[in-house]
Motif scaffolding. Structure first.
Motif, mmCIF file in Angstrom:
data_model
loop_
_atom_site.group_PDB
_atom_site.id
_atom_site.type_symbol
_atom_site.label_atom_id
_atom_site.label_comp_id
_atom_site.label_asym_id
_atom_site.label_seq_id
_atom_site.Cartn_x
_atom_site.Cartn_y
_atom_site.Cartn_z
ATOM 1 N N LEU A 128 0.849 -1.221 -0.134
ATOM 2 C CA LEU A 128 -0.102 0.089 -0.040
ATOM 3 C C LEU A 128 1.015 1.205 0.200
ATOM 4 C CD1 LEU A 128 -2.985 -0.887 2.650
ATOM 5 C CD2 LEU A 128 -3.130 -0.611 0.181
ATOM 6 N N VAL A 129 1.814 1.082 0.983
ATOM 7 C CA VAL A 129 2.640 2.446 0.993
ATOM 8 C C VAL A 129 3.399 2.587 -0.493
ATOM 9 C CG1 VAL A 129 4.740 3.369 2.131
ATOM 10 C CG2 VAL A 129 3.078 2.177 3.253
ATOM 11 N N PHE A 130 3.930 1.443 -1.019
ATOM 12 C CA PHE A 130 4.857 1.485 -2.399
ATOM 13 C C PHE A 130 3.943 1.965 -3.485
ATOM 14 C CE2 PHE A 130 7.110 -0.035 -5.915
ATOM 15 C CZ PHE A 130 8.557 0.106 -5.000
ATOM 16 N N VAL A 131 2.537 1.476 -3.350
ATOM 17 C CA VAL A 131 2.009 1.936 -4.493
ATOM 18 C C VAL A 131 1.550 3.371 -4.766
ATOM 19 C CG1 VAL A 131 -0.552 1.838 -5.491
ATOM 20 C CG2 VAL A 131 0.675 -0.342 -5.212
ATOM 21 N N PHE A 132 1.726 3.878 -3.504
ATOM 22 C CA PHE A 132 1.511 5.297 -3.240
ATOM 23 C C PHE A 132 2.643 5.904 -4.320
ATOM 24 C CE2 PHE A 132 2.722 9.372 -0.966
ATOM 25 C CZ PHE A 132 1.838 10.278 -1.517
ATOM 26 N N ALA A 133 3.946 5.368 -4.003
ATOM 27 C CA ALA A 133 5.051 5.951 -4.974
ATOM 28 C C ALA A 133 4.756 5.715 -6.502
ATOM 29 C CB ALA A 133 6.145 5.412 -4.314
ATOM 30 N N VAL A 134 4.320 4.650 -6.937
ATOM 31 C CA VAL A 134 4.241 4.562 -8.218
ATOM 32 C C VAL A 134 2.954 5.233 -8.712
ATOM 33 C CG1 VAL A 134 5.232 2.195 -8.271
ATOM 34 C CG2 VAL A 134 2.939 2.332 -7.983
ATOM 35 N N GLY A 135 2.176 5.402 -7.865
ATOM 36 C CA GLY A 135 1.034 6.475 -8.205
ATOM 37 C C GLY A 135 1.447 7.723 -8.653
ATOM 38 N N GLN A 136 2.535 8.282 -7.859
ATOM 39 C CA GLN A 136 2.987 9.567 -8.256
ATOM 40 C C GLN A 136 3.909 9.530 -9.655
ATOM 41 O OE1 GLN A 136 2.500 12.222 -6.189
ATOM 42 N NE2 GLN A 136 1.120 10.669 -5.387
ATOM 43 N N VAL A 137 4.274 8.571 -10.076
ATOM 44 C CA VAL A 137 4.867 8.317 -11.260
ATOM 45 C C VAL A 137 3.770 8.515 -12.484
ATOM 46 C CG1 VAL A 137 5.945 6.859 -13.001
ATOM 47 C CG2 VAL A 137 6.595 6.687 -10.572
ATOM 48 N N ALA A 138 2.588 7.785 -12.356
ATOM 49 C CA ALA A 138 1.355 8.122 -13.173
ATOM 50 C C ALA A 138 1.205 9.800 -13.408
ATOM 51 C CB ALA A 138 0.110 7.345 -12.816
ATOM 52 N N HIS A 139 1.041 10.191 -12.070
ATOM 53 C CA HIS A 139 0.658 11.786 -12.018
ATOM 54 C C HIS A 139 1.828 12.549 -12.698
ATOM 55 C CE1 HIS A 139 -1.192 15.306 -10.225
ATOM 56 N NE2 HIS A 139 0.220 15.621 -9.978
ATOM 57 N N PHE B 62 9.924 4.159 -12.801
ATOM 58 C CA PHE B 62 9.346 3.235 -12.422
ATOM 59 C C PHE B 62 9.926 2.055 -12.430
ATOM 60 C CE2 PHE B 62 6.765 -0.616 -13.373
ATOM 61 C CZ PHE B 62 5.894 -0.482 -12.429
ATOM 62 N N MET B 63 10.965 1.856 -13.267
ATOM 63 C CA MET B 63 11.896 0.780 -13.214
ATOM 64 C C MET B 63 12.930 0.846 -11.860
ATOM 65 S SD MET B 63 13.288 0.480 -17.321
ATOM 66 C CE MET B 63 14.408 -0.809 -16.622
ATOM 67 N N THR B 64 13.042 2.160 -11.587
ATOM 68 C CA THR B 64 13.958 2.209 -10.332
ATOM 69 C C THR B 64 13.099 1.866 -9.107
ATOM 70 O OG1 THR B 64 15.037 4.267 -11.231
ATOM 71 C CG2 THR B 64 15.170 3.624 -8.897
ATOM 72 N N LEU B 65 11.809 2.053 -9.243
ATOM 73 C CA LEU B 65 10.909 1.626 -7.891
ATOM 74 C C LEU B 65 10.557 0.174 -8.097
ATOM 75 C CD1 LEU B 65 8.643 4.615 -7.955
ATOM 76 C CD2 LEU B 65 10.172 4.252 -6.315
ATOM 77 N N TRP B 66 10.345 -0.302 -9.379
ATOM 78 C CA TRP B 66 10.131 -1.847 -9.539
ATOM 79 C C TRP B 66 11.069 -2.583 -9.177
ATOM 80 C CZ3 TRP B 66 6.239 -4.709 -11.046
ATOM 81 C CH2 TRP B 66 6.304 -6.051 -11.556
ATOM 82 N N TRP B 67 12.338 -2.346 -9.227
ATOM 83 C CA TRP B 67 13.414 -3.326 -8.524
ATOM 84 C C TRP B 67 13.753 -3.129 -7.299
ATOM 85 C CZ3 TRP B 67 14.791 -7.413 -10.899
ATOM 86 C CH2 TRP B 67 14.918 -7.735 -12.168
ATOM 87 N N CYS C 23 10.587 4.163 1.625
ATOM 88 C CA CYS C 23 9.746 4.119 0.491
ATOM 89 C C CYS C 23 8.731 5.291 0.411
ATOM 90 C CB CYS C 23 8.957 2.849 0.422
ATOM 91 S SG CYS C 23 10.049 1.324 -0.161
ATOM 92 N N GLY C 24 7.989 5.235 1.732
ATOM 93 C CA GLY C 24 7.116 6.681 1.828
ATOM 94 C C GLY C 24 7.817 8.069 1.590
ATOM 95 N N ILE C 25 9.258 7.969 1.836
ATOM 96 C CA ILE C 25 9.854 9.412 1.643
ATOM 97 C C ILE C 25 9.937 9.506 0.167
ATOM 98 C CG2 ILE C 25 11.936 10.600 1.971
ATOM 99 C CD1 ILE C 25 11.941 9.344 4.659
ATOM 100 N N ALA C 26 10.447 8.374 -0.312
ATOM 101 C CA ALA C 26 10.502 8.434 -1.938
ATOM 102 C C ALA C 26 9.185 8.704 -2.687
ATOM 103 C CB ALA C 26 11.096 6.973 -2.287
ATOM 104 N N ALA C 27 8.140 8.109 -2.244
ATOM 105 C CA ALA C 27 6.893 8.477 -2.816
ATOM 106 C C ALA C 27 6.606 9.916 -2.819
ATOM 107 C CB ALA C 27 5.776 7.791 -2.187
ATOM 108 N N THR C 28 6.908 10.638 -1.616
ATOM 109 C CA THR C 28 6.508 12.023 -1.622
ATOM 110 C C THR C 28 7.605 12.918 -2.654
ATOM 111 O OG1 THR C 28 8.041 12.193 0.349
ATOM 112 C CG2 THR C 28 5.509 11.720 0.752
#
Length: 409
Positions: free
Chosen positions: A18-29, A47-52, A83-88
């Protein structure tokens, strides 16, 4: 057949995702804020950076995770912090300020390095993986203090070496310099690993990736729901967007879970948890369709703008095409020229649906794509049903149906 009953995905894994999907959601934004193909390319790199990063935790818990062990739960919970910090900070990467994002990812890799350092009794020794993540920690930390062009070079080196050591799969080889045949490659991938503790848990991996794909699909659902809340209920476009967006999301779900997911889990189970096959099907194989879901969500979001940019329709159709390619829904295991031509024609037609925007508004394009996706899901279901029948319950049965080639004996 396959591993009868593998372990289930842990509750702490779901929280982490759930925390991680917030990060990839920012990529779509990030794609929505600047709807150009150059931004899509930058989003893919991010996204590849977050994926790995996510793959590292997925493999860790598959190898040694246990919700009954406090240490394993703490490692996952600790990973949510960076991961939460990376998302923001993801949107700052698009703006040319990636330092905090890089340091956050360095922190994630430090946690992974420590987690792999001390395996429990009877578990696979992962010291090589631990040292690999230690190197990545240094590279991501250094990248925060170098100019932008070199920063991405360091990220690329870090990700390349991570892709090299995760799951530790070898390539099948023939005689000196010979290139192994397709059947020989499949034979190697469907052979159980010599060390039992190197085998991956097929049921857990399938469930973990399936749940993650659902979370990525939620980006599309959230996009549709948020957009329609801002439109008057007597607007025909309101209902068109609501219905077609949800239908499209349902079709994408159907394509994956009734066509691809079962095939992948069956193959990995037949292989006895072969790590090289897991790497091919999941770590690498799921990357294109996962990113495609974000591209589709961004395209649908843009289709709801007034006026909608021309890129909106292309993002939706290109995303659907990548999704179909990534899930291999048209692959039936038969290599006949006319079937290959038909697959190419269907994929080309999917991309070209974007030209409908010359006749209809962007919301209409989404509706047309949704109808097309329904038809695709129906065709994919039939193809996969036949492929599963040919697969049978043993690797030998599957190999028997592959096109023949020169033997390596």
């Amino acid at each position: 057949m396959s591993q009868e009953r593998g372990k289930r995905v842990g509750w702490v894994e779901l929280y982490f995702d759930l925390v991680f999907v917030f990060a990839v959601g920012q990529v779509a934004h990030g794609i929505v804020t600047d709807p150009h193909w150059s931004r899509v390319g930058a989003a893919l790199g991010l996204f590849m950076t977050l994926w790995w990063t996510w793959i590292g935790f997925a493999v860790l818990y598959n190898r040694r995770g246990d919700d009954s062990r406090t240490a394993d739960r703490l490692f996952m919970l600790a990973g949510t912090l960076p991961c939460g910090i990376a998302a923001t900070q993801a949107h700052h990467v698009f703006e040319g300020h990636p330092a905090v994002f890089a340091l956050a990812l360095a922190g994630v890799r430090l946690i992974l390095a420590v987690a792999h350092r001390w395996p429990a009794e009877g578990e696979l020794d992962q010291h090589r993986v631990s040292w690999g993540y230690a190197v990545s920690t240094v590279l991501f930390t250094a990248s925060a203090f170098v100019p932008t062009p070199w920063l991405y070079v360091l990220w690329g080196v870090a990700l390349a070496q991570e892709a090299g050591f995760l799951l530790l799969g070898g390539r099948p080889r023939g005689r000196k310099g010979d290139r192994p045949t397709r059947k020989a490659r499949w034979r190697a991938l469907l052979t159980p690993p010599k060390q039992a503790n190197r085998a991956v848990d097929s049921a857990h991996l399938s469930e973990r990736f399936g749940l993650f794909m659902i979370l990525l699909l939620s980006e599309l659902v959230i996009t549709v729901g948020s957009a329609v809340l801002e439109r008057p209920s007597d607007d025909l476009g309101y209902w068109l967007v609501l219905v077609s967006g949800l239908v499209l999301g349902g079709a994408l779900w159907w394509i994956y879970f009734t066509s691809a997911a079962e095939m992948y889990e069956r193959l990995l189970g037949l292989s006895g948890g072969n790590p090289a096959l897991a790497y091919s099907l999941y770590a690498v194989g799921h990357l294109p369709p996962a990113f495609a879901l974000l591209l589709v969500a961004a395209g649908v979001n843009l289709a709801l703008h007034e006026p909608a940019p021309s890129a909106a329709a292309w993002f939706v159709t290109a995303g659907l095409t990548i999704y179909l390619l990534g899930t291999r829904v048209f692959a039936a295991g038969e290599r006949r020229w006319y079937l290959s031509l038909l697959r190419f024609a269907l994929l080309a037609a999917t991309v070209c649906l974007a030209f409908v925007n010359l006749l209809l508004p962007a919301s209409g394009v989404v509706a047309v794509v949704a109808v097309w996706a329904i038809g695709t899901a129906a065709v994919a279901g039939r193809i996969r049903h036949r492929a599963l029948d040919r697969l049978g319950d043993t690797p030998a049965e599957f190999l028997r149906h592959l096109p023949t080639g020169p033997d390596l004996d």
